[in-house]
Design a protein around this motif. Structure first.
Motif, PDB file in Angstrom:
ATOM      1  N   GLN A   1     -22.719 -13.994 -38.320  1.00  0.00           N
ATOM      2  CA  GLN A   1     -21.404 -13.346 -38.254  1.00  0.00           C
ATOM      3  C   GLN A   1     -20.988 -13.066 -36.810  1.00  0.00           C
ATOM      4  O   GLN A   1     -20.249 -12.129 -36.524  1.00  0.00           O
ATOM      5  CB  GLN A   1     -21.406 -12.058 -39.077  1.00  0.00           C
ATOM      6  N   GLN A   2     -21.493 -13.920 -35.883  1.00  0.00           N
ATOM      7  CA  GLN A   2     -21.164 -13.837 -34.460  1.00  0.00           C
ATOM      8  C   GLN A   2     -21.536 -12.496 -33.834  1.00  0.00           C
ATOM      9  O   GLN A   2     -20.907 -12.023 -32.897  1.00  0.00           O
ATOM     10  CB  GLN A   2     -19.675 -14.109 -34.218  1.00  0.00           C
TER      11      GLN A   2
ATOM     12  N   LEU B   1     -23.666  -9.887 -45.334  1.00  0.00           N
ATOM     13  CA  LEU B   1     -24.659 -10.170 -44.299  1.00  0.00           C
ATOM     14  C   LEU B   1     -25.009  -8.919 -43.502  1.00  0.00           C
ATOM     15  O   LEU B   1     -26.185  -8.690 -43.170  1.00  0.00           O
ATOM     16  CB  LEU B   1     -24.140 -11.256 -43.361  1.00  0.00           C
TER      17      LEU B   1
ATOM     18  N   ASN C   1     -15.872 -14.331 -41.047  1.00  0.00           N
ATOM     19  CA  ASN C   1     -15.840 -12.882 -40.931  1.00  0.00           C
ATOM     20  C   ASN C   1     -14.540 -12.324 -41.485  1.00  0.00           C
ATOM     21  O   ASN C   1     -13.511 -12.996 -41.528  1.00  0.00           O
ATOM     22  CB  ASN C   1     -15.994 -12.454 -39.466  1.00  0.00           C
ATOM     23  N   SER C   2     -14.612 -11.075 -41.866  1.00  0.00           N
ATOM     24  CA  SER C   2     -13.427 -10.347 -42.309  1.00  0.00           C
ATOM     25  C   SER C   2     -13.411  -8.995 -41.602  1.00  0.00           C
ATOM     26  O   SER C   2     -14.385  -8.602 -40.961  1.00  0.00           O
ATOM     27  CB  SER C   2     -13.443 -10.167 -43.836  1.00  0.00           C
TER      28      SER C   2
ATOM     29  N   GLN D   1     -22.623 -20.936 -41.147  1.00  0.00           N
ATOM     30  CA  GLN D   1     -21.795 -19.960 -40.460  1.00  0.00           C
ATOM     31  C   GLN D   1     -20.853 -19.333 -41.486  1.00  0.00           C
ATOM     32  O   GLN D   1     -20.260 -20.031 -42.302  1.00  0.00           O
ATOM     33  CB  GLN D   1     -20.982 -20.624 -39.345  1.00  0.00           C
ATOM     34  N   HIS D   2     -20.744 -18.026 -41.455  1.00  0.00           N
ATOM     35  CA  HIS D   2     -19.947 -17.313 -42.448  1.00  0.00           C
ATOM     36  C   HIS D   2     -18.638 -16.850 -41.838  1.00  0.00           C
ATOM     37  O   HIS D   2     -18.590 -16.448 -40.677  1.00  0.00           O
ATOM     38  CB  HIS D   2     -20.725 -16.103 -42.993  1.00  0.00           C
TER      39      HIS D   2
ATOM     40  N   LEU E   1     -21.745  -5.872 -33.059  1.00  0.00           N
ATOM     41  CA  LEU E   1     -20.657  -6.577 -33.737  1.00  0.00           C
ATOM     42  C   LEU E   1     -19.408  -6.534 -32.867  1.00  0.00           C
ATOM     43  O   LEU E   1     -19.242  -5.634 -32.025  1.00  0.00           O
ATOM     44  CB  LEU E   1     -20.348  -5.930 -35.090  1.00  0.00           C
TER      45      LEU E   1
ATOM     46  N   CYS F   1     -16.908  -8.820 -39.436  1.00  0.00           N
ATOM     47  CA  CYS F   1     -18.251  -9.077 -39.953  1.00  0.00           C
ATOM     48  C   CYS F   1     -18.165  -9.560 -41.393  1.00  0.00           C
ATOM     49  O   CYS F   1     -17.092  -9.607 -41.997  1.00  0.00           O
ATOM     50  CB  CYS F   1     -19.116  -7.817 -39.869  1.00  0.00           C
ATOM     51  N   SER F   2     -19.327  -9.932 -41.908  1.00  0.00           N
ATOM     52  CA  SER F   2     -19.474 -10.244 -43.334  1.00  0.00           C
ATOM     53  C   SER F   2     -20.152  -9.048 -43.984  1.00  0.00           C
ATOM     54  O   SER F   2     -21.255  -8.656 -43.587  1.00  0.00           O
ATOM     55  CB  SER F   2     -20.303 -11.507 -43.519  1.00  0.00           C
TER      56      SER F   2
END
Length: 447
Positions: free
Chosen positions: A415-416, A334, A291-292, A288-289, A435, A330-331
């Motif tokens: 990124q959900q 990705l 997010n920003s 799991q990454h 997103l 998001c990333s």
């Protein structure tokens, strides 16, 4: 939010209406029966009192008896057969003496419920009495009186409480189970239903236990698949490196113009690309990454510009609707991987004279939608759900390994976000990337 199509309100209103109506009808029926009994008792008492007075005068007052018999000859039916002592509102009455002679009552048979009784006068004579009762019924008035009564208020309150309790017993656990299903769908394969639900002995408990079994099976299957991808990829790395080294040695011996050597090097490059994609897919499935807050629209424009540079003959139209919010959680890496894979898949599987369109919009106030649509031959509806499966290929004549959309979907889930595929009429394919938009506080922190 109040929505009548929700299960809670369907159960609540069904139980409330049914229980309220049952209690209302029960109370009203009992009330009607009680009123009818009271009415009969009241009339019976009044009839006895009046007949006792009538019989007493009839036996002891010769002048009254003579006058009554003279009047009786002119009576027609029962409508006029009321002597002066009879109260208004009493039913029509027939009286027979001990010899069966009718001393009161006309020839016409009255309507109504027939009530029979016997009276014994003070002189010891027996009289057979008949009267015909027609109870007055006013259901509308009874309903109106009941609706505004304390009984109706108590029934309404009890029906509401009972319906709310039953609805909560059913709907609250179902909402919890639905939330667990959604988490499993979003890629949280370790999710399990809490013991409070699994210990239940009803159908909800059965469903909770079966859900845990299914989640364990899915998690185990996916972990096995991930381990397989990793192990196969790592195991192929070493022989591929040796094969590339051997091809380099052969190139020095036979020269670069050998067709067989070029084919070997091409296949090695393809195998290296496949291994990299397998490792990327396995890595995305496992992690799991964080997010920003990112501005998505400039990134999409850069990806489109790079695609047009490498393929100048293709037409790619990008539309960003006015007032579209593009600041999302998001990333960057990705999302770029996902958009590039989907766009590359569209360019690869559609003819060069067709157009690929990218739409960026906000389907609601919380989400950002990136829609990539082509005008290719399309995909049969029966296999739409399989497009994102690893190694699934609709056209085997096109270069690729069937991992592009699978990697894009995993990148979105990491990124959900989410990825959905749908057919376009009359032909074509649309891939939707969703997103979560950044909140006002997150945007402020970004600035």
């Amino acid at each position: 939010m109040f929505r009548l199509n929700r299960l809670f309100w369907k159960v609540f209103l069904s139980l409330w209406l049914s229980s309220f109506m049952v209690m209302m009808i029960t109370v009203l029926v009992i009330g009607e029966l009680a009123d009818e009994d009271n009415f009969k008792s009241k009339v019976d008492y009044q009839v006895r009192v009046q007949l006792e007075r009538f019989i007493d005068r009839y036996e002891n007052d010769t002048e009254f008896r003579k006058k009554f018999n003279n009047r009786k000859k002119s009576f027609k039916g029962h409508r006029n057969e009321h002597w002066s002592m009879m109260r208004k509102g009493l039913p029509l009455i027939i009286v027979h003496d001990e010899q069966g002679k009718k001393i009161l009552g006309g020839e016409k048979k009255p309507r109504g419920e027939k009530i029979e009784l016997q009276l014994v006068s003070e002189s010891g004579k027996h009289y057979d009495i008949e009267y015909y009762l027609k109870p007055e019924r006013n259901s509308l008035k009874s309903w109106q009186g009941f609706i505004f009564s304390v009984q109706a208020l108590l029934i309404l309150l009890s029906a509401t409480i009972a319906s709310f309790i039953v609805s909560a017993i059913v709907v609250i656990p179902m909402n919890k189970l639905r939330a667990h299903v959604q988490r499993l769908k979003d890629g949280e394969f370790s999710v399990r239903v809490e013991d409070k639900l699994t210990r239940r002995g009803d159908e909800i408990g059965d469903f909770a236990r079966e859900f845990n079994q299914m989640a364990e099976y899915v998690e185990g299957t996916l972990k096995s698949q991930q381990r397989l991808f990793q192990n196969v990829s790592h195991e192929l790395r070493a022989p591929l490196a040796r094969l590339l080294a051997a091809s380099g040695i052969v190139e020095q011996q036979v020269g670069r113009d050998s067709k067989a050597l070029k084919q070997i090097q091409l296949e090695c490059e393809r195998l290296d690309l496949l291994i990299n994609e397998l490792l990327s897919l396995a890595k995305l499935q496992q992690s799991q990454h964080a997010n920003s807050v990112e501005d998505v629209c400039p990134m999409i424009e850069n990806i489109v510009a790079e695609s047009l540079f490498s393929d100048v003959d293709r037409q790619i139209n990008i539309f960003i609707q006015q007032q579209t919010q593009c600041i999302a959680l998001c990333s960057n890496a990705l999302l770029e991987r996902a958009v590039s894979n989907v766009l590359g898949n569209s360019l690869k599987h559609t003819p060069k004279e067709t157009v690929v369109t990218i739409n960026v919009s906000n389907p609601d106030k919380n989400r950002l939608l990136i829609s990539i649509e082509d005008n290719g031959p399309g995909v049969p509806a029966a296999i739409l759900a399989n497009l994102c499966d690893p190694f699934f290929r609709l056209d085997t004549n096109v270069d690729g390994h069937g991992l592009g959309l699978g990697i894009a979907k995993q990148a979105m889930q990491a990124q959900q976000g989410s990825l959905e595929v749908e057919a376009v009429q009359p032909n074509g394919l649309r891939v939707n990337l969703y997103l979560q938009l950044a909140s006002k506080e997150q945007k402020s922190a970004m600035l």
